[in-house]
Design a protein around this motif. Structure first.
Motif, short mmCIF file in Angstrom:
data_model
loop_
_atom_site.label_atom_id
_atom_site.label_comp_id
_atom_site.label_asym_id
_atom_site.label_seq_id
_atom_site.Cartn_x
_atom_site.Cartn_y
_atom_site.Cartn_z
N ARG A 18 2.02 9.75 -5.01
CA ARG A 18 0.65 9.79 -4.47
C ARG A 18 0.33 11.18 -3.91
O ARG A 18 -0.75 11.71 -4.11
CB ARG A 18 0.44 8.77 -3.35
N TRP A 23 7.22 6.35 -4.59
CA TRP A 23 5.80 6.02 -4.70
C TRP A 23 4.97 6.99 -3.87
O TRP A 23 3.96 7.50 -4.34
CB TRP A 23 5.57 4.58 -4.23
N TRP A 24 5.38 7.24 -2.60
CA TRP A 24 4.63 8.17 -1.74
C TRP A 24 4.59 9.57 -2.33
O TRP A 24 3.57 10.24 -2.30
CB TRP A 24 5.22 8.21 -0.34
#
Length: 105
Positions: free
Chosen positions: A18, A14-15
């Motif tokens: 982003r 997820w990071w």
């Protein structure tokens, strides 16, 4: 024989998404090359972000001075302090839920 690539944890995936979405990889890659330890990386990143957060703080304080009711939750007479307490509690609750979901997966 080649080894399969290690499986990234969902939070790391997820990071990374982003970071790519925000176009921050070149900046972070550069900061990491200058300060390879996690502590130095975080300190360097905080220094880079300080002007942004200072500007945000000044903007929010200006808005609060212009309209003290801006950060008031309807029905809550605590004003900005109540708003921040509610907001902080919501962030903590969300963090707890995400950690629980990651632990279950």
């Amino acid at each position: 024989m080649s080894r399969p690539a290690p499986r990234a944890a969902p939070a790391l995936t997820w990071w990374r998404a982003r970071i790519d979405e925000w176009g921050m990889f070149p900046v972070l890659d550069h900061v990491i090359s200058l300060s390879p330890s996690p502590r130095h990386f975080v300190e360097g990143l905080a220094v880079c972000l300080e002007p942004l957060f200072d500007g945000l703080y000044e903007t929010l304080m200006g808005q609060l001075a212009a309209d003290p009711a801006l950060f008031r939750i309807p029905g809550d007479e605590a004003g900005a302090a109540g708003f921040m307490e509610t907001w902080t509690r919501a962030l903590r609750d969300q963090t707890t839920r995400v950690r629980e979901q990651l632990d279950e997966s």
